[in-house]
Design a protein around this motif. Structure first.
Motif, PDB file in Angstrom:
ATOM      1  N   GLY A  28     -13.431 -25.395  -0.718  1.00 34.97           N
ATOM      2  CA  GLY A  28     -12.512 -24.369  -1.177  1.00 34.97           C
ATOM      3  C   GLY A  28     -12.907 -23.712  -2.483  1.00 34.97           C
ATOM      4  O   GLY A  28     -12.182 -22.884  -3.002  1.00 34.97           O
ATOM      5  N   GLY A  29     -14.072 -24.063  -3.017  1.00 31.98           N
ATOM      6  CA  GLY A  29     -14.496 -23.562  -4.328  1.00 31.98           C
ATOM      7  C   GLY A  29     -15.481 -22.419  -4.257  1.00 31.98           C
ATOM      8  O   GLY A  29     -16.253 -22.231  -5.184  1.00 31.98           O
ATOM      9  N   GLY A  30     -15.456 -21.633  -3.193  1.00 28.31           N
ATOM     10  CA  GLY A  30     -16.403 -20.528  -3.052  1.00 28.31           C
ATOM     11  C   GLY A  30     -15.787 -19.189  -3.410  1.00 28.31           C
ATOM     12  O   GLY A  30     -14.959 -19.085  -4.306  1.00 28.31           O
ATOM     13  N   SER A  31     -16.185 -18.163  -2.688  1.00 29.33           N
ATOM     14  CA  SER A  31     -15.762 -16.792  -2.964  1.00 29.33           C
ATOM     15  C   SER A  31     -14.330 -16.545  -2.490  1.00 29.33           C
ATOM     16  O   SER A  31     -13.867 -17.152  -1.530  1.00 29.33           O
ATOM     17  CB  SER A  31     -16.702 -15.815  -2.258  1.00 29.33           C
ATOM     18  N   SER A  32     -13.672 -15.596  -3.167  1.00 32.56           N
ATOM     19  CA  SER A  32     -12.323 -15.190  -2.787  1.00 32.56           C
ATOM     20  C   SER A  32     -12.141 -13.727  -3.170  1.00 32.56           C
ATOM     21  O   SER A  32     -12.486 -13.319  -4.278  1.00 32.56           O
ATOM     22  CB  SER A  32     -11.272 -16.044  -3.499  1.00 32.56           C
ATOM     23  N   THR A  33     -11.590 -12.950  -2.233  1.00 30.53           N
ATOM     24  CA  THR A  33     -11.387 -11.519  -2.453  1.00 30.53           C
ATOM     25  C   THR A  33     -10.021 -11.128  -1.892  1.00 30.53           C
ATOM     26  O   THR A  33      -9.563 -11.709  -0.917  1.00 30.53           O
ATOM     27  CB  THR A  33     -12.503 -10.707  -1.764  1.00 30.53           C
ATOM     28  N   ASP A  34      -9.384 -10.141  -2.528  1.00 30.21           N
ATOM     29  CA  ASP A  34      -8.099  -9.653  -2.043  1.00 30.21           C
ATOM     30  C   ASP A  34      -7.896  -8.209  -2.477  1.00 30.21           C
ATOM     31  O   ASP A  34      -8.630  -7.678  -3.307  1.00 30.21           O
ATOM     32  CB  ASP A  34      -6.949 -10.526  -2.548  1.00 30.21           C
ATOM     33  N   ILE A  35      -6.890  -7.589  -1.881  1.00 29.29           N
ATOM     34  CA  ILE A  35      -6.442  -6.252  -2.260  1.00 29.29           C
ATOM     35  C   ILE A  35      -5.119  -6.430  -2.983  1.00 29.29           C
ATOM     36  O   ILE A  35      -4.276  -7.222  -2.555  1.00 29.29           O
ATOM     37  CB  ILE A  35      -6.254  -5.370  -1.007  1.00 29.29           C
ATOM     38  N   THR A  36      -4.927  -5.698  -4.082  1.00 27.22           N
ATOM     39  CA  THR A  36      -3.661  -5.825  -4.801  1.00 27.22           C
ATOM     40  C   THR A  36      -2.973  -4.477  -4.963  1.00 27.22           C
ATOM     41  O   THR A  36      -3.608  -3.464  -5.234  1.00 27.22           O
ATOM     42  CB  THR A  36      -3.819  -6.507  -6.172  1.00 27.22           C
ATOM     43  N   LEU A  37      -1.668  -4.530  -4.758  1.00 27.10           N
ATOM     44  CA  LEU A  37      -0.774  -3.403  -5.013  1.00 27.10           C
ATOM     45  C   LEU A  37       0.345  -3.845  -5.957  1.00 27.10           C
ATOM     46  O   LEU A  37       1.401  -3.213  -6.025  1.00 27.10           O
ATOM     47  CB  LEU A  37      -0.185  -2.871  -3.699  1.00 27.10           C
ATOM     48  N   ILE A  38       0.103  -4.936  -6.684  1.00 24.18           N
ATOM     49  CA  ILE A  38       1.087  -5.420  -7.653  1.00 24.18           C
ATOM     50  C   ILE A  38       1.144  -4.406  -8.798  1.00 24.18           C
ATOM     51  O   ILE A  38       0.109  -4.066  -9.370  1.00 24.18           O
ATOM     52  CB  ILE A  38       0.712  -6.813  -8.197  1.00 24.18           C
ATOM     53  N   PRO A  39       2.341  -3.901  -9.123  1.00 20.36           N
ATOM     54  CA  PRO A  39       2.432  -2.957 -10.240  1.00 20.36           C
ATOM     55  C   PRO A  39       1.792  -3.537 -11.501  1.00 20.36           C
ATOM     56  O   PRO A  39       1.928  -4.740 -11.733  1.00 20.36           O
ATOM     57  CB  PRO A  39       3.937  -2.771 -10.423  1.00 20.36           C
ATOM     58  N   PRO A  40       1.016  -2.733 -12.203  1.00 19.74           N
ATOM     59  CA  PRO A  40       0.971  -1.278 -12.197  1.00 19.74           C
ATOM     60  C   PRO A  40       0.033  -0.664 -11.150  1.00 19.74           C
ATOM     61  O   PRO A  40      -0.213   0.540 -11.178  1.00 19.74           O
ATOM     62  CB  PRO A  40       0.478  -0.939 -13.605  1.00 19.74           C
ATOM     63  N   HIS A  41      -0.474  -1.459 -10.208  1.00 21.14           N
ATOM     64  CA  HIS A  41      -1.306  -0.916  -9.134  1.00 21.14           C
ATOM     65  C   HIS A  41      -0.408  -0.363  -8.029  1.00 21.14           C
ATOM     66  O   HIS A  41       0.687  -0.876  -7.818  1.00 21.14           O
ATOM     67  CB  HIS A  41      -2.242  -1.998  -8.583  1.00 21.14           C
ATOM     68  N   SER A  42      -0.898   0.652  -7.356  1.00 25.03           N
ATOM     69  CA  SER A  42      -0.135   1.236  -6.262  1.00 25.03           C
ATOM     70  C   SER A  42      -1.099   1.855  -5.266  1.00 25.03           C
ATOM     71  O   SER A  42      -2.262   2.123  -5.587  1.00 25.03           O
ATOM     72  CB  SER A  42       0.845   2.287  -6.786  1.00 25.03           C
ATOM     73  N   PHE A  43      -0.611   2.076  -4.063  1.00 25.00           N
ATOM     74  CA  PHE A  43      -1.456   2.617  -3.005  1.00 25.00           C
ATOM     75  C   PHE A  43      -1.942   4.014  -3.379  1.00 25.00           C
ATOM     76  O   PHE A  43      -1.150   4.882  -3.759  1.00 25.00           O
ATOM     77  CB  PHE A  43      -0.693   2.653  -1.679  1.00 25.00           C
ATOM     78  N   SER A  44      -3.274   4.212  -3.260  1.00 26.08           N
ATOM     79  CA  SER A  44      -3.859   5.516  -3.576  1.00 26.08           C
ATOM     80  C   SER A  44      -4.688   6.048  -2.409  1.00 26.08           C
ATOM     81  O   SER A  44      -4.514   7.200  -2.010  1.00 26.08           O
ATOM     82  CB  SER A  44      -4.701   5.441  -4.844  1.00 26.08           C
ATOM     83  N   VAL A  45      -5.589   5.236  -1.876  1.00 22.32           N
ATOM     84  CA  VAL A  45      -6.397   5.598  -0.702  1.00 22.32           C
ATOM     85  C   VAL A  45      -6.553   4.358   0.168  1.00 22.32           C
ATOM     86  O   VAL A  45      -6.463   3.232  -0.322  1.00 22.32           O
ATOM     87  CB  VAL A  45      -7.809   6.135  -1.078  1.00 22.32           C
TER      88      VAL A  45
END
Length: 159
Positions: free
Chosen positions: A91-108
């Motif tokens: 479980g100690g390898g790579s990790s990636t995600d998409i975030t829309l947690i404010p102040p982030h918001s959907f743009s494209v």
């Protein structure tokens, strides 16, 4: 007298060639026809569209499409967060995600996928309600892990 030294140095050379250092590459596929793909780690801009290769792990990097309305840390835009590293424990390898947690918001529309390991594994976010993105910090199920060495990442905009 020279043969033992020669054999010793030959073994060292073979050992050095046999050791492969950790390496990861982040690439962009911008299908929007506008904007600048941006990769940042802390206060450093690592890429503004070109492939970025690091010899070693890449910790806590962020990627987004700078459309002119994004803050330096992707504020106001769809953002991809990633750590690319060879696993040093289960479980100690790579990790990636998409975030829309404010102040982030959907743009494209934004997606990512691993390659050179964990191929066909990733996530896409095509609207502001996408279930594959963080909307609050407890949405940890949206993280996409990869437990293979030297994995790379492609981030795609306007899927």
């Amino acid at each position: 007298m020279f043969a033992p030294k020669t054999a010793f140095f030959a073994l060292l050379a073979i050992a050095a060639v046999g050791v492969q250092a950790e390496q990861h590459t982040v690439t962009f596929d911008n299908r929007c026809g506008f904007g600048t793909p941006t990769l940042i780690q802390g206060p450093n801009v690592l890429s503004t569209g070109g492939a970025y290769t690091v010899n070693g792990p890449l910790f806590s990097a962020i990627a987004y499409l700078q459309t002119g309305s994004c803050g330096f840390n992707g504020d106001g835009c769809t953002m991809v967060e990633t750590t690319l590293k060879n696993p040093d424990s289960p479980g100690g390898g790579s990790s990636t995600d998409i975030t829309l947690i404010p102040p982030h918001s959907f743009s494209v529309t934004t997606g990512f996928g691993y390659y050179n390991g964990c191929d066909n594994t990733g996530a896409d976010c095509t609207n502001s309600n996408c279930p594959t993105a963080f909307h609050q910090s407890s949405d940890t199920q949206v993280q996409v892990a990869c437990q293979q060495n030297d994995v790379n990442l492609v981030v795609t905009f306007c899927l």
